[in-house]
Write an enzyme that holds these catalytic residues in place. Structure first.
Site, PDB file in Angstrom:
ATOM      1  N   GLY A  11       0.841  -1.210   0.000  1.00 56.98           N
ATOM      2  CA  GLY A  11       0.000   0.000   0.000  1.00 56.98           C
ATOM      3  C   GLY A  11       0.867   1.247   0.000  1.00 56.98           C
ATOM      4  NE  ARG A  21      13.761  16.816  -2.497  1.00 58.04           N
ATOM      5  CZ  ARG A  21      14.372  17.243  -1.402  1.00 58.04           C
ATOM      6  NH1 ARG A  21      14.409  16.494  -0.315  1.00 58.04           N
ATOM      7  NH2 ARG A  21      14.949  18.440  -1.396  1.00 58.04           N
ATOM      8  CB  THR A  24      17.231  10.004  -6.269  1.00 57.18           C
ATOM      9  OG1 THR A  24      16.225   8.997  -6.342  1.00 57.18           O
ATOM     10  CG2 THR A  24      17.767  10.287  -7.650  1.00 57.18           C
ATOM     11  NE  ARG A  72      -2.371  -4.246  -0.774  1.00 57.28           N
ATOM     12  CZ  ARG A  72      -1.872  -3.616   0.290  1.00 57.28           C
ATOM     13  NH1 ARG A  72      -0.789  -4.053   0.854  1.00 57.28           N
ATOM     14  NH2 ARG A  72      -2.484  -2.557   0.786  1.00 57.28           N
ATOM     15  CG  ASP A 103       4.215  -7.319   7.427  1.00 60.68           C
ATOM     16  OD1 ASP A 103       3.535  -6.723   6.568  1.00 60.68           O
ATOM     17  OD2 ASP A 103       3.727  -8.105   8.252  1.00 60.68           O
ATOM     18  N   GLY A 104       5.072  -7.336   4.203  1.00 61.83           N
ATOM     19  CA  GLY A 104       4.953  -8.192   3.016  1.00 61.83           C
ATOM     20  C   GLY A 104       6.079  -7.876   2.024  1.00 61.83           C
ATOM     21  CB  THR A 126       2.833   0.579   5.990  1.00 67.13           C
ATOM     22  OG1 THR A 126       1.495   0.328   6.432  1.00 67.13           O
ATOM     23  CG2 THR A 126       3.765   0.237   7.145  1.00 67.13           C
ATOM     24  CB  ILE A 127      -1.118   4.685   6.401  1.00 67.44           C
ATOM     25  CG1 ILE A 127      -2.108   3.581   6.043  1.00 67.44           C
ATOM     26  CG2 ILE A 127      -0.800   5.557   5.212  1.00 67.44           C
ATOM     27  CD1 ILE A 127      -3.529   4.094   5.805  1.00 67.44           C
ATOM     28  CG  ASP A 128      -1.894  -0.414   8.040  1.00 67.79           C
ATOM     29  OD1 ASP A 128      -2.738   0.498   7.951  1.00 67.79           O
ATOM     30  OD2 ASP A 128      -1.948  -1.458   7.372  1.00 67.79           O
ATOM     31  CG  ASP A 130       1.294  -3.070  10.184  1.00 70.87           C
ATOM     32  OD1 ASP A 130       2.024  -2.340   9.499  1.00 70.87           O
ATOM     33  OD2 ASP A 130       0.529  -3.919   9.700  1.00 70.87           O
ATOM     34  NE  ARG A 163     -28.592  11.943  12.304  1.00 68.85           N
ATOM     35  CZ  ARG A 163     -28.796  12.462  11.104  1.00 68.85           C
ATOM     36  NH1 ARG A 163     -27.793  12.911  10.388  1.00 68.85           N
ATOM     37  NH2 ARG A 163     -30.014  12.529  10.605  1.00 68.85           N
ATOM     38  NE  ARG A 172      -5.076  -6.306   4.967  1.00 66.38           N
ATOM     39  CZ  ARG A 172      -4.769  -6.009   3.718  1.00 66.38           C
ATOM     40  NH1 ARG A 172      -5.666  -6.114   2.768  1.00 66.38           N
ATOM     41  NH2 ARG A 172      -3.551  -5.598   3.397  1.00 66.38           N
ATOM     42  CG  HIS A 252      -8.264   3.341  -0.617  1.00 63.93           C
ATOM     43  ND1 HIS A 252      -9.331   2.499  -0.444  1.00 63.93           N
ATOM     44  CD2 HIS A 252      -7.178   2.551  -0.765  1.00 63.93           C
ATOM     45  CE1 HIS A 252      -8.909   1.243  -0.502  1.00 63.93           C
ATOM     46  NE2 HIS A 252      -7.611   1.239  -0.697  1.00 63.93           N
ATOM     47  CD  GLN A 254      -8.491   5.737   6.919  1.00 61.82           C
ATOM     48  OE1 GLN A 254      -8.149   5.415   8.036  1.00 61.82           O
ATOM     49  NE2 GLN A 254      -9.288   4.985   6.185  1.00 61.82           N
ATOM     50  NE  ARG A 255      -2.845   2.870   0.475  1.00 62.65           N
ATOM     51  CZ  ARG A 255      -3.397   1.704   0.094  1.00 62.65           C
ATOM     52  NH1 ARG A 255      -3.904   0.901   1.002  1.00 62.65           N
ATOM     53  NH2 ARG A 255      -3.407   1.340  -1.147  1.00 62.65           N
TER      54      ARG A 255
HETATM   55  O1  F6P Z   1      -1.487  -0.087   3.429  1.00 60.25           O
HETATM   56  C1  F6P Z   1      -2.091  -0.903   4.402  1.00 60.25           C
HETATM   57  C2  F6P Z   1      -3.544  -0.776   4.272  1.00 60.25           C
HETATM   58  O2  F6P Z   1      -3.793   0.582   4.334  1.00 60.25           O
HETATM   59  C3  F6P Z   1      -4.437  -1.499   5.271  1.00 60.25           C
HETATM   60  O3  F6P Z   1      -4.697  -0.800   6.448  1.00 60.25           O
HETATM   61  C4  F6P Z   1      -5.674  -1.730   4.464  1.00 60.25           C
HETATM   62  O4  F6P Z   1      -6.393  -2.811   4.945  1.00 60.25           O
HETATM   63  C5  F6P Z   1      -5.112  -2.018   3.124  1.00 60.25           C
HETATM   64  O5  F6P Z   1      -3.967  -1.246   3.016  1.00 60.25           O
HETATM   65  C6  F6P Z   1      -6.009  -1.753   1.952  1.00 60.25           C
HETATM   66  O6  F6P Z   1      -5.324  -2.147   0.817  1.00 60.25           O
HETATM   67  P1  F6P Z   1      -5.815  -2.014  -0.677  1.00 60.25           P
HETATM   68  O7  F6P Z   1      -5.568  -0.613  -1.095  1.00 60.25           O
HETATM   69  O8  F6P Z   1      -4.964  -2.978  -1.433  1.00 60.25           O
HETATM   70  O9  F6P Z   1      -7.252  -2.346  -0.692  1.00 60.25           O
END
Ligand code: F6P
Length: 323
Positions: A11, A21, A24, A72, A103-104, A126-128, A130, A163, A172, A252, A254-255
């Site tokens: 991701g 940057r 390089t 991925r 980690d992947g 990674t934004i996670d 983790d 509300r 995830r 997304h 968030q990314r």
């Molecule tokens: O980058 C990690 C992550 O943001 C996870 O938190 C999320 O579950 C996953 O990517 C979503 O991935 P994709 O964009 O492949 O659906």
């Protein structure tokens, strides 16, 4: 060392461009050519390489995403495909590899280092957040800020209409984003995969907190064992008949976006450190940050050990909230 390969994988995360940057520019400073590999391990297998120039990395420090592209790549698990990658690496004269990802991605880098005997260095992107061994990964801070800004907006409308909102954030397998965005946005509750979620207890908490309160926000990590925000709302509804419930899935957004100061600085320092490590003859290391110092840890530890958020913070949060 005259040529190093660079790829972003998994991701994408805000700040990856700042790392590209820094790598390089640092490499050029030492007279090394950086070979940019398109779309992660996919580009490595297909030989989609670009010789990076100074101008390729101009004006990218502020841009989200990754100019190299990311993927991925499940095919990299296939030994035959990896053989092709090896041939491409040899043909291009690549003598070391920097992998920016989670980690992947590091698993792929580890296999490559073992099979091909090429030095590899990992940069956590990674934004996670983790990854074991570092206090922060590139993109985490920006994603947290994005979530907090979104929750602030949701709070406005939630309070206007009295509300209860279930806001789903990414994660995830991990609750770093959920836990820390909940703290910073003043959420009433947070559900993360690392703790057991008790639907009835949350319903009771909302009922007791709601006396006189105009809104409640419950942050839900997408990987919570009871499900995402939609599932939680469906399960909790029978316990909260008198309340108006709503769900927002931040997804997304968030990314994406321009990286924060912290992510730009972390990415820049990580990029410089990664090139220095390759030049020092290191391999299978991950760059990390601890108490504002750049550190290195074994890639295998980053892959095999678990990073978990400090859950005692959640308990503290719960105590604060039930007052
Ligand atoms: O980058 C990690 C992550 O943001 C996870 O938190 C999320 O579950 C996953 O990517 C979503 O991935 P994709 O964009 O492949 O659906």
């Amino acid at each position: 060392m005259k040529k190093i390969g660079l790829l972003t994988s998994g991701g994408d995360a805000p700040g990856m461009n700042a790392a590209i940057r820094a790598i390089t520019k640092t490499a050029m400073h030492f007279g090394i050519q950086v070979v940019g590999i398109r779309d992660g391990f996919e580009g490595l297998m297909e030989g989609r390489f670009i010789n990076m120039k100074y101008t390729d990395v101009d004006n990218i420090i502020q841009r989200g995403g990754t100019i190299l592209g990311s993927a991925r790549s499940l095919e990299f698990k296939d030994k035959e495909k990896r053989k092709q990658a090896l041939e491409n690496v040899i043909e291009a004269g690549i003598e070391g590899l920097i992998v920016i990802g989670g980690d992947g991605s590091f698993r792929g880098a580890h296999v490559l280092a073992q099979e091909v005997n090429i030095p590899v260095i990992g940069i956590p992107g990674t934004i996670d957040n983790d990854l074991y061994g570092t206090e922060a990964t590139i993109g985490y801070d920006t994603a947290l800020n994005t979530i907090v800004a979104a929750v602030d907006k949701i709070r406005d409308t939630a309070s206007s209409h009295k509300r209860i909102f279930f806001v789903e954030v990414m994660g995830r397998d991990s609750g770093f984003l959920a836990l820390n965005s909940a703290i910073a946005s003043g959420a009433e509750s947070v559900l993360i995969p690392e703790t057991i979620t008790d639907i009835e207890a949350i319903a009771n908490q909302i009922k007791s907190q709601n006396k006189g309160r105009r809104s409640s926000i419950i942050i839900v990590a997408e990987g919570d064992e009871e499900g995402g925000a939609m599932d939680i709302m469906r399960k909790i509804k029978p316990h909260l008949e008198d309340f108006e419930l709503r769900t927002t899935i931040l997804g997304h957004i968030q990314r994406g976006g321009s990286p924060s100061y912290f992510d730009r600085a972390l990415a820049t320092r990580s990029g410089i450190k990664a090139v220095e490590l390759l030049l020092a003859g290191e391999t299978e290391k991950m760059v990390g940050i601890k108490a504002d110092e750049m550190i290195t840890i074994d890639l295998i530890d980053a892959i095999e050990k678990n990073a978990t958020p400090k859950v005692e913070r959640e308990e503290l949060l719960a105590k604060l909230l039930t007052k």
